[in-house]
Design a protein around this motif. Structure first.
Motif, PDB file in Angstrom:
ATOM      1  N   GLY A  87       0.949  -1.203   0.016  1.00 52.49           N
ATOM      2  CA  GLY A  87       0.075   0.357  -0.200  1.00 52.49           C
ATOM      3  C   GLY A  87       0.932   1.125  -0.218  1.00 52.49           C
ATOM      4  N   VAL A  88       1.920   1.543  -0.515  1.00 57.71           N
ATOM      5  CA  VAL A  88       2.874   2.250   0.114  1.00 57.71           C
ATOM      6  C   VAL A  88       2.286   3.235  -1.735  1.00 57.71           C
ATOM      7  N   GLN A  89       2.489   4.441  -1.578  1.00 59.12           N
ATOM      8  CA  GLN A  89       2.600   5.357  -2.796  1.00 59.12           C
ATOM      9  C   GLN A  89       3.266   6.019  -3.080  1.00 59.12           C
ATOM     10  N   LYS A  90       3.791   6.807  -4.611  1.00 54.97           N
ATOM     11  CA  LYS A  90       4.821   8.187  -4.854  1.00 54.97           C
ATOM     12  C   LYS A  90       3.869   8.978  -3.878  1.00 54.97           C
ATOM     13  N   GLY A  91       4.846   9.728  -2.631  1.00 54.43           N
ATOM     14  CA  GLY A  91       4.248  11.352  -2.744  1.00 54.43           C
ATOM     15  C   GLY A  91       3.984  10.552  -1.307  1.00 54.43           C
ATOM     16  N   LEU A  92       3.747   9.577  -0.247  1.00 53.40           N
ATOM     17  CA  LEU A  92       3.593  10.290   0.854  1.00 53.40           C
ATOM     18  C   LEU A  92       4.752   9.871   2.289  1.00 53.40           C
ATOM     19  N   GLY A  93       4.762  10.182   3.004  1.00 59.53           N
ATOM     20  CA  GLY A  93       5.189  10.671   4.127  1.00 59.53           C
ATOM     21  C   GLY A  93       5.490   9.590   4.425  1.00 59.53           C
ATOM     22  N   VAL A  94       7.147   9.846   5.368  1.00 61.90           N
ATOM     23  CA  VAL A  94       7.881   8.663   6.145  1.00 61.90           C
ATOM     24  C   VAL A  94       8.402   9.245   7.774  1.00 61.90           C
ATOM     25  N   ILE A  95       7.663   8.637   8.564  1.00 62.14           N
ATOM     26  CA  ILE A  95       7.721   9.345   9.846  1.00 62.14           C
ATOM     27  C   ILE A  95       8.241   8.238  10.769  1.00 62.14           C
ATOM     28  N   SER A  96       9.606   8.100  11.402  1.00 57.44           N
ATOM     29  CA  SER A  96      10.515   7.601  12.521  1.00 57.44           C
ATOM     30  C   SER A  96       9.780   7.280  14.364  1.00 57.44           C
ATOM     31  N   SER A  97       9.475   7.204  15.113  1.00 57.58           N
ATOM     32  CA  SER A  97       8.692   7.038  15.948  1.00 57.58           C
ATOM     33  C   SER A  97       9.224   8.200  16.885  1.00 57.58           C
ATOM     34  N   ASN A  98      10.480   8.402  16.610  1.00 60.12           N
ATOM     35  CA  ASN A  98      10.611  10.155  17.159  1.00 60.12           C
ATOM     36  C   ASN A  98      11.157  11.235  16.303  1.00 60.12           C
ATOM     37  N   GLY A  99      10.189  11.365  14.942  1.00 59.89           N
ATOM     38  CA  GLY A  99      10.522  12.464  13.858  1.00 59.89           C
ATOM     39  C   GLY A  99      10.199  12.277  12.445  1.00 59.89           C
ATOM     40  N   VAL A 100      10.615  13.309  11.576  1.00 59.03           N
ATOM     41  CA  VAL A 100      10.073  12.988  10.265  1.00 59.03           C
ATOM     42  C   VAL A 100      11.952  12.410   9.760  1.00 59.03           C
ATOM     43  N   VAL A 101      11.223  11.320   8.541  1.00 54.85           N
ATOM     44  CA  VAL A 101      12.273  10.574   7.645  1.00 54.85           C
ATOM     45  C   VAL A 101      12.054  11.240   6.390  1.00 54.85           C
ATOM     46  N   GLY A 102      11.305  11.418   5.447  1.00 56.38           N
ATOM     47  CA  GLY A 102      11.259  11.899   4.343  1.00 56.38           C
ATOM     48  C   GLY A 102      10.050  11.415   4.006  1.00 56.38           C
ATOM     49  N   ILE A 103      10.013  11.377   2.323  1.00 61.52           N
ATOM     50  CA  ILE A 103       9.536  11.363   1.504  1.00 61.52           C
ATOM     51  C   ILE A 103       9.218  10.666   0.482  1.00 61.52           C
ATOM     52  N   VAL A 104       8.603   9.089   0.056  1.00 64.72           N
ATOM     53  CA  VAL A 104       8.641   8.269  -1.063  1.00 64.72           C
ATOM     54  C   VAL A 104       8.871   8.710  -1.922  1.00 64.72           C
ATOM     55  N   THR A 105       9.169   8.622  -2.952  1.00 63.64           N
ATOM     56  CA  THR A 105       9.565   8.949  -4.613  1.00 63.64           C
ATOM     57  C   THR A 105       9.370   7.710  -5.017  1.00 63.64           C
ATOM     58  N   ASN A 106       9.641   6.496  -4.600  1.00 64.49           N
ATOM     59  CA  ASN A 106       9.724   5.313  -5.721  1.00 64.49           C
ATOM     60  C   ASN A 106       9.611   4.587  -5.443  1.00 64.49           C
ATOM     61  N   VAL A 107       8.304   3.433  -5.880  1.00 57.62           N
ATOM     62  CA  VAL A 107       7.662   2.351  -5.465  1.00 57.62           C
ATOM     63  C   VAL A 107       8.323   1.339  -6.214  1.00 57.62           C
ATOM     64  N   SER A 108       8.372   0.139  -5.467  1.00 59.58           N
ATOM     65  CA  SER A 108       8.438  -0.795  -6.601  1.00 59.58           C
ATOM     66  C   SER A 108       7.453  -1.404  -5.815  1.00 59.58           C
TER      67      SER A 108
END
Lengths: 274, 137
Positions: free
Chosen positions: A130-151
């Motif tokens: 269910g991961v899509q391009k453009g989704l946000g990614v966080i960890s338990s204590n902060g922000v990690v980044g944004i999904v750019t490519n999905v296989s």
């Protein structure tokens, strides 16, 4: 009397055996009959202490499995928290509606860099999960980044420690909005621009996610102000911040899925077009 | 499940009551730490009780010596093989039938007993061979 005494000396082992066996079988019987009543169990103080030590070793052996379980648990709890953040007064809402605003997909980091100008993190969840391009990614204590490519089974995240990255953030005390960027120098120090010089911002203030973007849930602590000085040429601060999570040592992250993202995006595009 | 070995290897002339009590408390300790609910206690006590009869039946032609220990080095491989086989078979049967606490699924219980027996006995024999010394010669 003598015969009883004789019997006892002759058969005392047998008598003892019968007594002990009856005792043990009673325990067995009870443990079968009443599930909750176990007379010999590991909840005592002594056994508890000993088993604590044993458990320490076992925990170490099963660290991987335990981590996974905890992560699933975290996901569940985060869903609850996100739900409550989106609907602050939830007493009037049905609690088990099953339609939370944010959904979280736990993932394990497979590969991670921090020494490039655009740093990518590979995670072990992809379109199948269910991961899509453009989704946000966080960890338990902060922000990690944004999904750019999905296989199918993996995804690539552009980490916040990238010169191309731009994330909307909010100063906790003043609620002023800014942008989190990276100037490409020190991977542990990021910059925030767009915060006005007139705001009473101090060192060690907390920076949160902006909250109105459809990518990250609100109220997530992103960074701590490390250094700030008013920029001479503009009306903004020159601000250095330190991320609350150490991107370099992360191993588990959550992909944030906003169930209403599509709806929100299409609405906003509609507005721009008009 | 190789813990009955601790009881089986006690010296032949250990007082019977001592063997019984040792078996009982060993089982109790195992139960406490493995949430056994009396299972190990019951089986091991039975083993502790029957051990002396077993040793009486299997005694050497000249009878037991004062310091004899029923282990592989003193009594030989064949003797120990039968001794451990019979005692462990008994123990495992008792254990598994007390565990399910019924004769329903009789054959599945038997099957599990034999599988477990196979594993336990292999370990017991391997351990015994490690500690084998030719004290007879």
């Amino acid at each position: 009397m003598r015969s009883i005494y004789y019997l006892f000396t002759r058969f005392y082992v047998l008598i003892f055996f019968v007594l002990l066996e009856v005792f043990a079988l009673t325990l067995v019987y009870k443990s079968h009959k009443y599930q909750e009543v176990r007379f010999l169990n590991t909840s005592g103080a002594f056994t508890g202490t000993v088993l604590d030590y044993v458990n320490e070793v076992n925990t170490f052996i099963h660290l991987g499995t335990n981590n996974k379980i905890l992560m699933e648990e975290n996901t569940r709890l985060k869903k609850l928290v996100a739900y409550q953040n989106v609907y602050p007064d939830d007493s009037s809402l049905p609690k088990n509606s099953g339609t939370y605003h944010f959904d979280y997909i736990p993932a394990k980091i497979v590969n991670n860099t921090i020494n490039k100008s655009i740093n990518y993190i590979t995670i072990n969840k992809g379109s199948k999960d269910g991961v899509q391009k453009g989704l946000g990614v966080i960890s338990s204590n902060g922000v990690v980044g944004i999904v750019t490519n999905v296989s199918e089974n993996f995804s690539l995240i552009m980490s916040v420690v990238s010169v191309k990255s731009l994330i909307g953030v909010r100063h906790k005390k003043t609620n002023a909005l800014g942008n989190l960027r990276w100037n490409g120098e020190d991977p542990y120090t990021l910059q925030i621009d767009g915060l006005s010089k007139t705001l009473p911002i101090k060192k060690n203030d907390t920076i949160l996610t902006a909250g109105f973007s459809s990518i990250f849930p609100p109220e997530i602590v992103v960074a701590i102000v490390k250094q700030l000085e008013p920029d001479e040429s503009t009306s903004f601060y020159n601000m250095d911040v330190r991320l609350t999570n150490n991107i370099n040592t992360l191993s588990y992250v959550y992909v944030v899925k906003n169930e209403k993202k599509k709806e929100l995006d299409s609405l906003q595009i509609q507005m721009i077009n008009e | 499940m190789i813990y009955p070995l601790t009881i089986l290897l006690l010296p032949v002339f250990t007082p019977r009551l001592v063997v019984l009590l040792l078996a009982f408390f060993t089982g109790l300790i195992i139960d406490i730490f493995s949430n056994g609910g009396g299972l190990h206690t019951a089986t091991l006590t039975a083993i502790g009780f029957s051990r002396s009869y077993m040793l009486d039946t299997f005694q050497p032609r000249s009878g037991w010596d004062k310091l004899d220990v029923p282990n592989i080095s003193q009594q030989g491989v064949t003797w120990f093989f039968y001794y451990s086989l019979i005692m462990f078979t008994m123990h495992h049967f008792l254990y598994f039938f007390l565990e399910v606490f019924s004769f329903a699924n009789f054959f599945s219980t038997i099957f599990r007993t034999f599988l477990s027996l196979l594993g336990s006995l292999s370990i017991v024999w391997i351990i015994s061979l490690f500690f084998m010394r030719n004290t007879r010669e």
